[in-house]
Write a protein that holds these residues in place. Structure first.
Motif, PDB file in Angstrom:
ATOM      1  N   GLY A  25      69.546  14.982  17.669  1.00 32.81           N
ATOM      2  CA  GLY A  25      69.647  13.636  18.234  1.00 32.81           C
ATOM      3  C   GLY A  25      70.823  12.860  17.647  1.00 32.81           C
ATOM      4  N   LYS A  26      70.981  12.911  16.313  1.00 36.70           N
ATOM      5  CA  LYS A  26      72.109  12.224  15.666  1.00 36.70           C
ATOM      6  C   LYS A  26      73.442  12.791  16.155  1.00 36.70           C
ATOM      7  N   ILE A  27      73.482  14.117  16.326  1.00 39.78           N
ATOM      8  CA  ILE A  27      74.715  14.772  16.770  1.00 39.78           C
ATOM      9  C   ILE A  27      75.069  14.313  18.192  1.00 39.78           C
ATOM     10  N   SER A  28      74.072  14.268  19.065  1.00 44.58           N
ATOM     11  CA  SER A  28      74.313  13.828  20.448  1.00 44.58           C
ATOM     12  C   SER A  28      74.708  12.359  20.501  1.00 44.58           C
ATOM     13  N   GLU A  29      73.991  11.521  19.745  1.00 45.23           N
ATOM     14  CA  GLU A  29      74.300  10.076  19.717  1.00 45.23           C
ATOM     15  C   GLU A  29      75.723   9.821  19.248  1.00 45.23           C
ATOM     16  N   ALA A  30      76.235  10.688  18.373  1.00 42.74           N
ATOM     17  CA  ALA A  30      77.593  10.512  17.844  1.00 42.74           C
ATOM     18  C   ALA A  30      78.651  10.991  18.838  1.00 42.74           C
ATOM     19  N   GLY A  31      78.212  11.495  19.987  1.00 39.33           N
ATOM     20  CA  GLY A  31      79.170  11.842  21.041  1.00 39.33           C
ATOM     21  C   GLY A  31      79.574  13.307  21.107  1.00 39.33           C
ATOM     22  N   PHE A  32      78.922  14.152  20.300  1.00 34.88           N
ATOM     23  CA  PHE A  32      79.229  15.582  20.360  1.00 34.88           C
ATOM     24  C   PHE A  32      78.509  16.231  21.535  1.00 34.88           C
ATOM     25  N   LYS A  33      79.226  17.118  22.219  1.00 37.08           N
ATOM     26  CA  LYS A  33      78.655  17.887  23.321  1.00 37.08           C
ATOM     27  C   LYS A  33      78.279  19.272  22.772  1.00 37.08           C
ATOM     28  N   ILE A  34      77.087  19.748  23.103  1.00 34.37           N
ATOM     29  CA  ILE A  34      76.647  21.056  22.624  1.00 34.37           C
ATOM     30  C   ILE A  34      77.191  22.146  23.546  1.00 34.37           C
ATOM     31  N   LYS A  35      77.999  23.043  22.971  1.00 34.08           N
ATOM     32  CA  LYS A  35      78.642  24.125  23.740  1.00 34.08           C
ATOM     33  C   LYS A  35      77.900  25.450  23.590  1.00 34.08           C
ATOM     34  N   ALA A  36      77.131  25.577  22.487  1.00 29.30           N
ATOM     35  CA  ALA A  36      76.328  26.781  22.238  1.00 29.30           C
ATOM     36  C   ALA A  36      75.252  26.375  21.241  1.00 29.30           C
ATOM     37  N   LEU A  37      74.054  27.016  21.328  1.00 29.04           N
ATOM     38  CA  LEU A  37      72.930  26.604  20.480  1.00 29.04           C
ATOM     39  C   LEU A  37      71.928  27.742  20.366  1.00 29.04           C
ATOM     40  N   LYS A  38      71.496  28.065  19.147  1.00 36.51           N
ATOM     41  CA  LYS A  38      70.373  29.011  19.000  1.00 36.51           C
ATOM     42  C   LYS A  38      69.660  28.889  17.655  1.00 36.51           C
ATOM     43  N   LEU A  39      68.347  29.238  17.697  1.00 35.10           N
ATOM     44  CA  LEU A  39      67.550  29.412  16.481  1.00 35.10           C
ATOM     45  C   LEU A  39      67.697  30.870  16.089  1.00 35.10           C
ATOM     46  N   THR A  40      68.087  31.100  14.826  1.00 34.42           N
ATOM     47  CA  THR A  40      68.350  32.469  14.397  1.00 34.42           C
ATOM     48  C   THR A  40      68.112  32.548  12.886  1.00 34.42           C
ATOM     49  N   GLN A  41      68.291  33.711  12.289  1.00 37.39           N
ATOM     50  CA  GLN A  41      68.191  33.815  10.827  1.00 37.39           C
ATOM     51  C   GLN A  41      69.296  34.714  10.320  1.00 37.39           C
ATOM     52  N   LEU A  42      69.962  34.290   9.262  1.00 33.22           N
ATOM     53  CA  LEU A  42      71.008  35.103   8.652  1.00 33.22           C
ATOM     54  C   LEU A  42      70.366  36.188   7.793  1.00 33.22           C
ATOM     55  N   THR A  43      70.885  37.419   7.889  1.00 33.84           N
ATOM     56  CA  THR A  43      70.519  38.437   6.908  1.00 33.84           C
ATOM     57  C   THR A  43      71.254  38.119   5.607  1.00 33.84           C
ATOM     58  N   VAL A  44      70.865  38.768   4.519  1.00 32.35           N
ATOM     59  CA  VAL A  44      71.604  38.601   3.257  1.00 32.35           C
ATOM     60  C   VAL A  44      73.067  38.979   3.473  1.00 32.35           C
ATOM     61  N   ALA A  45      73.320  40.064   4.218  1.00 29.19           N
ATOM     62  CA  ALA A  45      74.707  40.497   4.468  1.00 29.19           C
ATOM     63  C   ALA A  45      75.475  39.447   5.273  1.00 29.19           C
ATOM     64  N   ASP A  46      74.816  38.858   6.281  1.00 26.84           N
ATOM     65  CA  ASP A  46      75.464  37.787   7.070  1.00 26.84           C
ATOM     66  C   ASP A  46      75.854  36.620   6.168  1.00 26.84           C
ATOM     67  N   ALA A  47      74.900  36.197   5.326  1.00 26.92           N
ATOM     68  CA  ALA A  47      75.142  35.024   4.472  1.00 26.92           C
ATOM     69  C   ALA A  47      76.264  35.308   3.466  1.00 26.92           C
ATOM     70  N   LYS A  48      76.290  36.523   2.913  1.00 33.36           N
ATOM     71  CA  LYS A  48      77.369  36.903   1.977  1.00 33.36           C
ATOM     72  C   LYS A  48      78.724  36.816   2.670  1.00 33.36           C
ATOM     73  N   LYS A  49      78.780  37.324   3.907  1.00 27.65           N
ATOM     74  CA  LYS A  49      80.046  37.338   4.646  1.00 27.65           C
ATOM     75  C   LYS A  49      80.449  35.918   5.032  1.00 27.65           C
ATOM     76  N   PHE A  50      79.492  35.140   5.530  1.00 22.67           N
ATOM     77  CA  PHE A  50      79.817  33.780   5.969  1.00 22.67           C
ATOM     78  C   PHE A  50      80.387  32.961   4.816  1.00 22.67           C
ATOM     79  N   TYR A  51      79.821  33.133   3.608  1.00 24.44           N
ATOM     80  CA  TYR A  51      80.228  32.322   2.457  1.00 24.44           C
ATOM     81  C   TYR A  51      81.107  33.097   1.476  1.00 24.44           C
ATOM     82  N   GLU A  52      81.804  34.141   1.950  1.00 25.88           N
ATOM     83  CA  GLU A  52      82.547  34.977   1.005  1.00 25.88           C
ATOM     84  C   GLU A  52      83.665  34.216   0.284  1.00 25.88           C
ATOM     85  N   VAL A  53      84.172  33.117   0.886  1.00 31.82           N
ATOM     86  CA  VAL A  53      85.182  32.305   0.167  1.00 31.82           C
ATOM     87  C   VAL A  53      84.616  31.725  -1.123  1.00 31.82           C
ATOM     88  N   HIS A  54      83.278  31.633  -1.222  1.00 32.16           N
ATOM     89  CA  HIS A  54      82.645  31.085  -2.425  1.00 32.16           C
ATOM     90  C   HIS A  54      82.150  32.176  -3.382  1.00 32.16           C
TER      91      HIS A  54
END
Ligand SMILES: Nc1ncnc2c1ncn2[C@@H]1O[C@H](COP(=O)(O)OP(=O)(O)OP(=O)(O)O)[C@@H](O)[C@H]1O
Length: 139
Positions: A25-54
């Motif tokens: 709701g806050k995102i929509s009120e601020a004027g952002f348009k949703i282009k893609a959306l899903k409920l999902t879960q990261l595997t440990v491997a996904d999370a490691k890759k997503f945050y590998e800069v850290h």
């Protein structure tokens, strides 16, 4: 020129705390348009890759465990100057430092469990969107 696309995740803390609807709701009120959306879960491997800069940061293991601990909402958002305007909407990394009315001030538990992710550059927004979504899932 600043891009029109950013990528966000509603993190496991905010999903578990029942804040999906309020945050979208806050995102929509601020004027952002949703282009893609899903409920999902990261595997440990996904999370490691997503945050590998850290990977060298002391909180990396904790961050990977947390981000893979439960469902998240992934979304691609469109707005003028999307990356910067979304980071303003979510507020500082640590909710204790975040401005009143920002998503992290309202919904985050702590500096680590901080309710939402927002891309930090136009280039990363596109990389992160394609990490989570196939082309045909982005409208
Ligand atoms: N000191 C810390 N202790 C625990 N977790 C932390 C700490 N600092 C950052 N994090 C976690 O790592 C994530 C990435 O850190 P970064 O410094 O890139 O913050 P950010 O750009 O505000 O967050 P994000 O990339 O999730 O939008 C943070 O959102 C938070 O979940």
């Amino acid at each position: 020129m600043s891009g029109k696309i950013t990528f966000t995740m509603i993190k496991p803390d905010a999903v578990a705390d029942g804040h999906i609807g309020a945050i979208l709701g806050k995102i929509s009120e601020a004027g952002f348009k949703i282009k893609a959306l899903k409920l999902t879960q990261l595997t440990v491997a996904d999370a490691k890759k997503f945050y590998e800069v850290h990977a060298e940061r002391p909180f990396y293991g904790e961050l990977v465990d947390f981000m893979s601990s439960g469902p998240i909402v992934a979304a691609v958002l469109e707005n003028e100057n999307a990356v910067e305007s979304f980071r303003t909407l979510i507020g500082a990394t640590n909710p204790a430092d975040a401005a009143e009315g920002t998503i992290r001030k309202m919904f985050a538990r702590s500096i680590g469990e901080n309710a939402v992710h927002g891309s930090d550059s136009d280039e990363n927004a596109l990389l992160e969107a394609s990490f989570h979504f196939a082309g045909k899932e982005i409208f």
